[in-house]
Design a protein around this motif. Structure first.
Motif, mmCIF file in Angstrom:
data_model
loop_
_atom_site.group_PDB
_atom_site.id
_atom_site.type_symbol
_atom_site.label_atom_id
_atom_site.label_comp_id
_atom_site.label_asym_id
_atom_site.label_seq_id
_atom_site.Cartn_x
_atom_site.Cartn_y
_atom_site.Cartn_z
ATOM 1 N N ALA A 111 0.818 -1.203 0.000
ATOM 2 C CA ALA A 111 0.000 0.000 0.000
ATOM 3 C C ALA A 111 0.861 1.267 0.000
ATOM 4 O O ALA A 111 0.640 2.163 -0.792
ATOM 5 N N HIS A 112 1.833 1.354 0.885
ATOM 6 C CA HIS A 112 2.679 2.544 0.984
ATOM 7 C C HIS A 112 4.113 2.115 1.220
ATOM 8 O O HIS A 112 4.376 1.275 2.072
ATOM 9 N N LEU A 113 5.040 2.694 0.466
ATOM 10 C CA LEU A 113 6.448 2.448 0.700
ATOM 11 C C LEU A 113 6.887 3.151 1.980
ATOM 12 O O LEU A 113 7.693 2.619 2.738
ATOM 13 N N VAL A 114 6.360 4.339 2.216
ATOM 14 C CA VAL A 114 6.620 5.089 3.448
ATOM 15 C C VAL A 114 5.306 5.693 3.918
ATOM 16 O O VAL A 114 4.377 5.879 3.136
ATOM 17 N N ALA A 115 5.241 6.007 5.193
ATOM 18 C CA ALA A 115 4.050 6.636 5.750
ATOM 19 C C ALA A 115 3.884 8.039 5.161
ATOM 20 O O ALA A 115 4.874 8.756 4.985
ATOM 21 N N PRO A 116 2.663 8.426 4.845
ATOM 22 C CA PRO A 116 2.447 9.761 4.270
ATOM 23 C C PRO A 116 2.998 10.891 5.140
ATOM 24 O O PRO A 116 3.569 11.851 4.617
ATOM 25 N N HIS A 117 2.881 10.768 6.480
ATOM 26 C CA HIS A 117 3.398 11.821 7.362
ATOM 27 C C HIS A 117 4.898 12.016 7.150
ATOM 28 O O HIS A 117 5.387 13.140 7.110
ATOM 29 N N LEU A 118 5.630 10.919 7.017
ATOM 30 C CA LEU A 118 7.073 10.990 6.808
ATOM 31 C C LEU A 118 7.375 11.657 5.474
ATOM 32 O O LEU A 118 8.209 12.558 5.403
ATOM 33 N N ALA A 119 6.709 11.238 4.419
ATOM 34 C CA ALA A 119 6.958 11.797 3.087
ATOM 35 C C ALA A 119 6.628 13.284 3.041
ATOM 36 O O ALA A 119 7.387 14.083 2.479
ATOM 37 N N VAL A 120 5.513 13.684 3.645
ATOM 38 C CA VAL A 120 5.101 15.089 3.637
ATOM 39 C C VAL A 120 6.105 15.939 4.407
ATOM 40 O O VAL A 120 6.537 16.996 3.938
ATOM 41 N N LEU A 121 6.517 15.482 5.578
ATOM 42 C CA LEU A 121 7.461 16.260 6.388
ATOM 43 C C LEU A 121 8.806 16.388 5.669
ATOM 44 O O LEU A 121 9.403 17.468 5.641
ATOM 45 N N GLN A 122 9.260 15.304 5.043
ATOM 46 C CA GLN A 122 10.531 15.366 4.319
ATOM 47 C C GLN A 122 10.413 16.312 3.120
ATOM 48 O O GLN A 122 11.357 17.039 2.812
ATOM 49 N N ALA A 123 9.286 16.303 2.452
ATOM 50 C CA ALA A 123 9.085 17.203 1.315
ATOM 51 C C ALA A 123 9.130 18.658 1.763
ATOM 52 O O ALA A 123 9.712 19.506 1.088
ATOM 53 N N LEU A 124 8.530 18.952 2.909
ATOM 54 C CA LEU A 124 8.524 20.328 3.405
ATOM 55 C C LEU A 124 9.878 20.740 3.963
ATOM 56 O O LEU A 124 10.175 21.930 4.057
ATOM 57 N N ALA A 125 10.723 19.780 4.320
ATOM 58 C CA ALA A 125 12.088 20.111 4.751
ATOM 59 C C ALA A 125 12.868 20.727 3.590
ATOM 60 O O ALA A 125 13.834 21.454 3.801
ATOM 61 N N ALA A 126 12.433 20.443 2.359
ATOM 62 C CA ALA A 126 13.078 21.002 1.166
ATOM 63 C C ALA A 126 12.609 22.422 0.876
ATOM 64 O O ALA A 126 13.186 23.089 0.017
ATOM 65 N N GLY A 127 11.564 22.886 1.543
ATOM 66 C CA GLY A 127 11.067 24.238 1.334
ATOM 67 C C GLY A 127 9.554 24.279 1.338
ATOM 68 O O GLY A 127 8.895 23.244 1.210
ATOM 69 N N PRO A 128 8.961 25.479 1.519
ATOM 70 C CA PRO A 128 7.514 25.616 1.562
ATOM 71 C C PRO A 128 6.851 25.083 0.290
ATOM 72 O O PRO A 128 7.434 25.147 -0.797
ATOM 73 N N CYS A 129 5.655 24.563 0.458
ATOM 74 C CA CYS A 129 4.946 23.983 -0.675
ATOM 75 C C CYS A 129 3.457 23.851 -0.329
ATOM 76 O O CYS A 129 3.062 24.032 0.820
ATOM 77 N N TRP A 130 2.635 23.535 -1.330
ATOM 78 C CA TRP A 130 1.202 23.316 -1.150
ATOM 79 C C TRP A 130 0.894 21.847 -1.393
ATOM 80 O O TRP A 130 1.758 21.069 -1.826
ATOM 81 N N ASN A 131 -0.338 21.426 -1.145
ATOM 82 C CA ASN A 131 -0.766 20.028 -1.207
ATOM 83 C C ASN A 131 -0.304 19.318 -2.475
ATOM 84 O O ASN A 131 0.450 18.346 -2.423
ATOM 85 N N ASP A 132 -0.757 19.774 -3.632
ATOM 86 C CA ASP A 132 -0.404 19.101 -4.879
ATOM 87 C C ASP A 132 1.087 19.215 -5.188
ATOM 88 O O ASP A 132 1.681 18.317 -5.774
ATOM 89 N N GLY A 133 1.701 20.310 -4.784
ATOM 90 C CA GLY A 133 3.137 20.468 -4.973
ATOM 91 C C GLY A 133 3.929 19.462 -4.153
ATOM 92 O O GLY A 133 4.958 18.952 -4.597
ATOM 93 N N ILE A 134 3.449 19.174 -2.947
ATOM 94 C CA ILE A 134 4.083 18.170 -2.088
ATOM 95 C C ILE A 134 3.998 16.806 -2.765
ATOM 96 O O ILE A 134 4.980 16.066 -2.827
ATOM 97 N N ARG A 135 2.829 16.487 -3.273
ATOM 98 C CA ARG A 135 2.641 15.197 -3.967
ATOM 99 C C ARG A 135 3.617 15.065 -5.126
ATOM 100 O O ARG A 135 4.258 14.030 -5.313
#
Length: 139
Positions: free
Chosen positions: A2-26
């Motif tokens: 179902a998931h290679l990584v938990a969504p919370h982990l992926a979202v937080l790591q994506a935001l560590a790269a800089g500010p973003c919005w929902n679809d941009g994070i995806r």
């Protein structure tokens, strides 16, 4: 799977790269993982809410859409607490991957497995079956 990584982990790591919005994070996660991790809006929206509630991210304003005057995108940024949590997550993930590479034995006991590099091949010198404590030498 179902998931290679938990969504919370992926979202937080994506935001560590800089500010973003929902679809941009995806999109950021998809691009960074070569498509191996694909989040849906149904994954990202609750993860954003939980991470904001826990103080790991915060609103960072809005970004106007350039297309047909649509509603502005809500931007999120990582907080100082979020950066600490993101680093903790990366360490935990690295330890998990080390286990798969043989650098950790049973119950978290470090082993003396060789460092790995892409393309390295090793042969077992203590028999045909790989077991804890086996010695590995370059092929």
């Amino acid at each position: 799977m179902a998931h290679l990584v938990a969504p919370h982990l992926a979202v937080l790591q994506a935001l560590a790269a800089g500010p973003c919005w929902n679809d941009g994070i995806r999109e950021r996660v998809r691009e960074a993982t070569g498509g191996a991790v694909a989040l849906s809006r149904g994954n990202v929206t609750p993860a954003l809410a939980a991470l904001e509630r826990d103080g790991f991210i915060a609103p960072a304003g809005e970004q106007p859409r350039g297309d047909f005057g649509g509603t502005a995108r809500k931007l999120y940024r990582i907080t100082a607490a979020g950066m600490v949590e993101a680093a903790r997550q990366r360490e935990a993930l690295a330890a998990l991957l080390d286990m798969a590479d043989g650098r950790r034995g049973r119950c978290g006991t470090p082993t003396s497995a060789p460092p790995s590099a892409p393309g390295d091949r090793y042969v077992v010198k203590d028999g045909d079956d790989v077991e804890e404590g086996d010695r590995f030498e370059p092929a």
